[in-house]
Design a protein around this motif. Structure first.
Motif, PDB file in Angstrom:
ATOM      1  N   ALA A 285       0.868  -1.183   0.000  1.00 56.98           N
ATOM      2  CA  ALA A 285       0.000   0.000   0.000  1.00 56.98           C
ATOM      3  C   ALA A 285       0.904   1.233   0.000  1.00 56.98           C
ATOM      4  O   ALA A 285       1.000   1.964   0.977  1.00 56.98           O
ATOM      5  N   PRO A 286       1.580   1.479  -1.128  1.00 57.76           N
ATOM      6  CA  PRO A 286       2.632   2.495  -1.137  1.00 57.76           C
ATOM      7  C   PRO A 286       2.097   3.918  -1.301  1.00 57.76           C
ATOM      8  O   PRO A 286       1.210   4.174  -2.106  1.00 57.76           O
ATOM      9  N   ASN A 287       2.658   4.830  -0.519  1.00 55.62           N
ATOM     10  CA  ASN A 287       2.389   6.251  -0.747  1.00 55.62           C
ATOM     11  C   ASN A 287       3.692   7.045  -0.920  1.00 55.62           C
ATOM     12  O   ASN A 287       3.684   8.277  -0.906  1.00 55.62           O
ATOM     13  N   GLY A 288       4.813   6.313  -1.050  1.00 59.79           N
ATOM     14  CA  GLY A 288       6.097   6.952  -1.300  1.00 59.79           C
ATOM     15  C   GLY A 288       6.840   7.386  -0.062  1.00 59.79           C
ATOM     16  O   GLY A 288       7.944   7.945  -0.169  1.00 59.79           O
ATOM     17  N   ASN A 289       6.284   7.116   1.133  1.00 64.39           N
ATOM     18  CA  ASN A 289       6.970   7.577   2.340  1.00 64.39           C
ATOM     19  C   ASN A 289       8.006   6.561   2.798  1.00 64.39           C
ATOM     20  O   ASN A 289       7.720   5.375   2.946  1.00 64.39           O
ATOM     21  N   ASN A 290       9.193   7.056   3.064  1.00 63.63           N
ATOM     22  CA  ASN A 290      10.317   6.212   3.458  1.00 63.63           C
ATOM     23  C   ASN A 290      10.842   6.692   4.803  1.00 63.63           C
ATOM     24  O   ASN A 290      11.065   7.888   5.003  1.00 63.63           O
ATOM     25  N   SER A 291      11.025   5.778   5.740  1.00 65.29           N
ATOM     26  CA  SER A 291      11.496   6.164   7.073  1.00 65.29           C
ATOM     27  C   SER A 291      12.049   4.951   7.788  1.00 65.29           C
ATOM     28  O   SER A 291      11.718   3.805   7.461  1.00 65.29           O
ATOM     29  N   ALA A 292      12.882   5.204   8.795  1.00 67.58           N
ATOM     30  CA  ALA A 292      13.390   4.126   9.654  1.00 67.58           C
ATOM     31  C   ALA A 292      12.407   3.776  10.757  1.00 67.58           C
ATOM     32  O   ALA A 292      12.616   2.802  11.479  1.00 67.58           O
ATOM     33  N   ILE A 293      11.333   4.569  10.916  1.00 64.84           N
ATOM     34  CA  ILE A 293      10.345   4.245  11.944  1.00 64.84           C
ATOM     35  C   ILE A 293       9.022   3.842  11.301  1.00 64.84           C
ATOM     36  O   ILE A 293       8.742   4.149  10.137  1.00 64.84           O
ATOM     37  N   HIS A 294       8.220   3.139  12.062  1.00 64.04           N
ATOM     38  CA  HIS A 294       6.835   2.807  11.709  1.00 64.04           C
ATOM     39  C   HIS A 294       6.128   2.662  13.044  1.00 64.04           C
ATOM     40  O   HIS A 294       6.261   1.646  13.719  1.00 64.04           O
ATOM     41  N   TRP A 295       5.395   3.686  13.456  1.00 63.85           N
ATOM     42  CA  TRP A 295       4.871   3.780  14.819  1.00 63.85           C
ATOM     43  C   TRP A 295       3.348   3.800  14.775  1.00 63.85           C
ATOM     44  O   TRP A 295       2.735   4.826  14.499  1.00 63.85           O
ATOM     45  N   ASP A 296       2.740   2.658  15.056  1.00 67.75           N
ATOM     46  CA  ASP A 296       1.282   2.531  15.022  1.00 67.75           C
ATOM     47  C   ASP A 296       0.679   3.170  16.274  1.00 67.75           C
ATOM     48  O   ASP A 296       0.721   2.586  17.360  1.00 67.75           O
ATOM     49  N   LEU A 297       0.104   4.340  16.113  1.00 70.02           N
ATOM     50  CA  LEU A 297      -0.549   5.058  17.202  1.00 70.02           C
ATOM     51  C   LEU A 297      -2.054   4.871  17.077  1.00 70.02           C
ATOM     52  O   LEU A 297      -2.614   4.994  15.981  1.00 70.02           O
ATOM     53  N   VAL A 298      -2.712   4.585  18.202  1.00 68.12           N
ATOM     54  CA  VAL A 298      -4.077   4.062  18.181  1.00 68.12           C
ATOM     55  C   VAL A 298      -5.065   5.048  18.783  1.00 68.12           C
ATOM     56  O   VAL A 298      -4.822   5.639  19.841  1.00 68.12           O
ATOM     57  N   LEU A 299      -6.207   5.185  18.102  1.00 66.14           N
ATOM     58  CA  LEU A 299      -7.343   5.963  18.588  1.00 66.14           C
ATOM     59  C   LEU A 299      -8.540   5.026  18.667  1.00 66.14           C
ATOM     60  O   LEU A 299      -8.973   4.477  17.654  1.00 66.14           O
ATOM     61  N   ILE A 300      -9.059   4.821  19.882  1.00 65.88           N
ATOM     62  CA  ILE A 300     -10.255   3.991  20.078  1.00 65.88           C
ATOM     63  C   ILE A 300     -11.473   4.906  20.007  1.00 65.88           C
ATOM     64  O   ILE A 300     -11.526   5.950  20.660  1.00 65.88           O
ATOM     65  N   MET A 301     -12.488   4.486  19.231  1.00 68.41           N
ATOM     66  CA  MET A 301     -13.640   5.337  18.968  1.00 68.41           C
ATOM     67  C   MET A 301     -14.933   4.814  19.587  1.00 68.41           C
ATOM     68  O   MET A 301     -16.017   5.277  19.221  1.00 68.41           O
ATOM     69  N   ARG A 302     -14.828   3.867  20.516  1.00 73.26           N
ATOM     70  CA  ARG A 302     -16.039   3.376  21.176  1.00 73.26           C
ATOM     71  C   ARG A 302     -16.510   4.393  22.223  1.00 73.26           C
ATOM     72  O   ARG A 302     -15.713   5.222  22.710  1.00 73.26           O
ATOM     73  N   PRO A 303     -17.805   4.354  22.624  1.00 76.05           N
ATOM     74  CA  PRO A 303     -18.345   5.386  23.528  1.00 76.05           C
ATOM     75  C   PRO A 303     -17.583   5.530  24.831  1.00 76.05           C
ATOM     76  O   PRO A 303     -17.384   6.653  25.311  1.00 76.05           O
TER      77      PRO A 303
END
Length: 372
Positions: A319-337
């Motif tokens: 799923a490429p968008n051309g971004n290249n980096s040494a990091i990949h940091w999955d930050l999470v937002l929970i949207m339940r009530p």
């Protein structure tokens, strides 16, 4: 006597998640895990006629290596790791953590050096091998989840041994919708952000990469992101803990980054790793019905039912968008009530509200359906 759930998990990983074939090489890396984990994986590899190569390590030993290693030593280690990875068709990592904060006193400079040195191996592993990464349940993880050790082990195996073929069939409708979508808007407490995912493929993850699994990911068009996102899930990055991270974007770039708990200087040091670290490489929607509460472990938290993750750093080749980096940091937002609620809009149409899909063809991904 080996817990039969370990045997079942090992066989599922080798036969289903990785689909290992006779004659293929697989690198198995474990950290702070019982010997039974490695032995059951080796047995499963042998059954299909594959070749297992095993690297067992301890997080305390690894910390000391990071503290002690020179730049020249890290370079040699990275060269050896890459040469080994290029011999592999598959890779699996099972990571326990007797102490999640083990690397908290390793300097930012050392961690930055390590990230840059290991990037080529990571890129090859992610993009050129079939891979799977998972945690291992222990008392430390149970404590993070605010559960007893026994209860956490039961939860772990339930989540990791979910009905992934069924999940994959249900996820296809979301894949199809995302592939037709241009504009995405996320709205929640402290969050109002828009971006495009036009012409970037949506990829289902339903038991074939990280375990536990349960997400569909894509990537935003690199310069399309504008607005603010406020993540409500605590996160660990290389032994450093942060919570209530707030990122402000202008034309795709993070122009302001703060956190309520944690060191703002350390947060920005991570985001200053390289140019791509201030751009986003992944947008994903999580829906594992058995993962409901954050435990400060990304592999679990990013699959939380009713969550999204929006990831500074490297994009995936699928799923490429051309971004290249040494990091990949999955930050999470929970949207339940109970976490403040939230909405996902695709091309000005509401598709999920307060953690539940509201479009008929996507309701099969809600916990009352997937968790049956």
């Amino acid at each position: 006597m080996t817990d039969p759930r370990i045997t079942k998990l090992a066989e599922n990983l080798i036969n289903n998640a990785l689909a290992l074939k006779a004659g293929e090489n697989i690198l198995i890396e474990t950290t702070d895990t019982p010997d039974e984990v490695s032995t059951e994986l080796i047995k499963a590899v042998e059954k299909v006629g594959g070749n297992a190569f095993v690297r067992n390590s301890k997080s305390r030993v690894r910390r000391q290596m990071l503290l002690s290693a020179s730049e020249a030593q890290m370079k040699v280690e990275a060269e050896l790791a890459l040469a080994e990875m290029k011999k592999m068709q598959a890779y699996i990592a099972i990571r326990g953590a007797d102490n999640f904060m083990e690397n908290c006193d390793v300097s930012d400079e050392k961690m930055l050096m390590y990230r840059k040195m290991t990037k080529e191996t990571l890129d090859y592993r992610v993009n050129k091998t079939r891979w799977c990464v998972l945690r291992w349940p222990n008392a430390s993880m149970a404590q993070g989840a605010k559960m007893s050790t026994e209860a956490f082990e039961d939860f772990y195996f339930q989540a990791c041994l979910a009905d992934y073929p069924r999940m994959g069939r249900a996820a296809q409708n979301l894949v199809n919708l995302m592939n037709k979508t241009d504009k995405v808007r996320l709205v929640a407490n402290g969050t109002d952000i828009t971006f495009s995912i036009k012409d970037i493929p949506a990829i289902p993850c339903c038991g074939n990469m990280n375990i536990p699994d349960g997400e569909v990911y894509t990537a935003p068009v690199r310069g399309s992101i504008n607005g603010v996102i406020h993540y409500n899930t605590p996160t660990l990055y290389e032994g450093k803990q942060f919570s209530n991270i707030r990122l402000e974007f202008k034309d795709g770039k993070i122009v302001d980054a703060t956190c309520e708990t944690g060191d703002n200087a350390q947060l920005n040091a991570i985001l200053n790793t390289d140019e791509g670290a201030r751009y986003v490489g992944e947008f994903a929607i999580g829906f594992n019905p058995f993962v409901n509460a954050p435990m400060c472990d990304i592999l679990f938290d990013e699959k939380i039912a009713g969550s999204i993750h929006f990831t500074p750093g490297m994009c995936y080749e699928e799923a490429p968008n051309g971004n290249n980096s040494a990091i990949h940091w999955d930050l999470v937002l929970i949207m339940r009530p109970e976490y403040g609620g939230g909405e996902i809009w695709f091309d000005d149409k509401l598709i999920r509200k307060d953690g539940l899909f509201v479009v008929d063809e996507l309701k099969c991904l809600n916990p009352d359906q997937l968790g049956k």
